[in-house]
Design a protein around this motif. Sequence first.
Motif, PDB file in Angstrom:
ATOM      1  N   ARG A 229       0.826  -1.209   0.000  1.00 58.62           N
ATOM      2  CA  ARG A 229       0.000   0.000   0.000  1.00 58.62           C
ATOM      3  C   ARG A 229       0.858   1.256   0.000  1.00 58.62           C
ATOM      4  O   ARG A 229       0.593   2.195  -0.746  1.00 58.62           O
ATOM      5  CB  ARG A 229      -0.948   0.000   1.212  1.00 58.62           C
TER       6      ARG A 229
ATOM      7  N   ARG B  67       2.336   2.134  -3.256  1.00 55.63           N
ATOM      8  CA  ARG B  67       1.396   2.785  -4.175  1.00 55.63           C
ATOM      9  C   ARG B  67       1.091   4.214  -3.752  1.00 55.63           C
ATOM     10  O   ARG B  67       0.274   4.886  -4.360  1.00 55.63           O
ATOM     11  CB  ARG B  67       0.085   1.989  -4.232  1.00 55.63           C
TER      12      ARG B  67
ATOM     13  N   GLU C  20      -0.185   5.045  -0.766  1.00 57.71           N
ATOM     14  CA  GLU C  20      -1.299   5.069   0.186  1.00 57.71           C
ATOM     15  C   GLU C  20      -0.758   4.933   1.605  1.00 57.71           C
ATOM     16  O   GLU C  20      -0.108   3.950   1.927  1.00 57.71           O
ATOM     17  CB  GLU C  20      -2.260   3.915  -0.084  1.00 57.71           C
ATOM     18  N   ARG C  21      -1.018   5.932   2.411  1.00 58.56           N
ATOM     19  CA  ARG C  21      -0.647   5.849   3.821  1.00 58.56           C
ATOM     20  C   ARG C  21      -1.928   5.907   4.630  1.00 58.56           C
ATOM     21  O   ARG C  21      -2.767   6.748   4.387  1.00 58.56           O
ATOM     22  CB  ARG C  21       0.244   7.024   4.227  1.00 58.56           C
ATOM     23  N   SER C  22      -2.056   5.007   5.585  1.00 61.04           N
ATOM     24  CA  SER C  22      -3.247   5.041   6.429  1.00 61.04           C
ATOM     25  C   SER C  22      -2.825   5.075   7.888  1.00 61.04           C
ATOM     26  O   SER C  22      -1.792   4.514   8.266  1.00 61.04           O
ATOM     27  CB  SER C  22      -4.157   3.836   6.162  1.00 61.04           C
TER      28      SER C  22
ATOM     29  N   ASP D 143      -2.377   1.576   9.371  1.00 65.81           N
ATOM     30  CA  ASP D 143      -1.095   0.916   9.118  1.00 65.81           C
ATOM     31  C   ASP D 143       0.004   1.454  10.029  1.00 65.81           C
ATOM     32  O   ASP D 143       0.792   0.693  10.593  1.00 65.81           O
ATOM     33  CB  ASP D 143      -0.679   1.092   7.653  1.00 65.81           C
TER      34      ASP D 143
END
Length: 152
Positions: free
Chosen positions: A85, A88, A90-92, A95
């Motif tokens: 992720r 790509r 995408e940092r959440s 996570d």
Amino acid sequence: MNIDPVVELAEKLRNAEMKLHDTRVRNDPMCSREVVAEISALNEKLYVTVPTTALGAAEMLERIAGALDEWSKLCAYRLREIASRMGRGERSLEDIMFLRHLLPQFSRRLYGDEGFVLAPMLAAAIEGAARPVLIYRAALPPIAKRRGAATA
């Protein structure tokens, strides 16, 4: 904008690993020793380098997942998912929270000696993933139309 130092080191490591494979296929022990020394030096640099982007953090998480032993397969799988992720872009928060929760477990050797050795790399990956992202605007915001102005 400069390239993330971890991404650069990871690329050099991949090239050196392919070079090592080639030298072993050619059965060249002298060259193989030189390449092993180069890989060792690059790994040492990677161990102390802090990523500056989520992409660099993803590279580190992939390396950490690959270094964990067989008993830590579930953790390695989760690290690879997070790395995918982040790779790509995408940092959440979920996570990053998971990684922060995992760090003390690595430090307490719950994932064996490998986890203990990799704890500083995990801390660096967390730091890189949690860095704020700067966004530059390419255009000025639209100017509001004045009341009563003629439209053409």
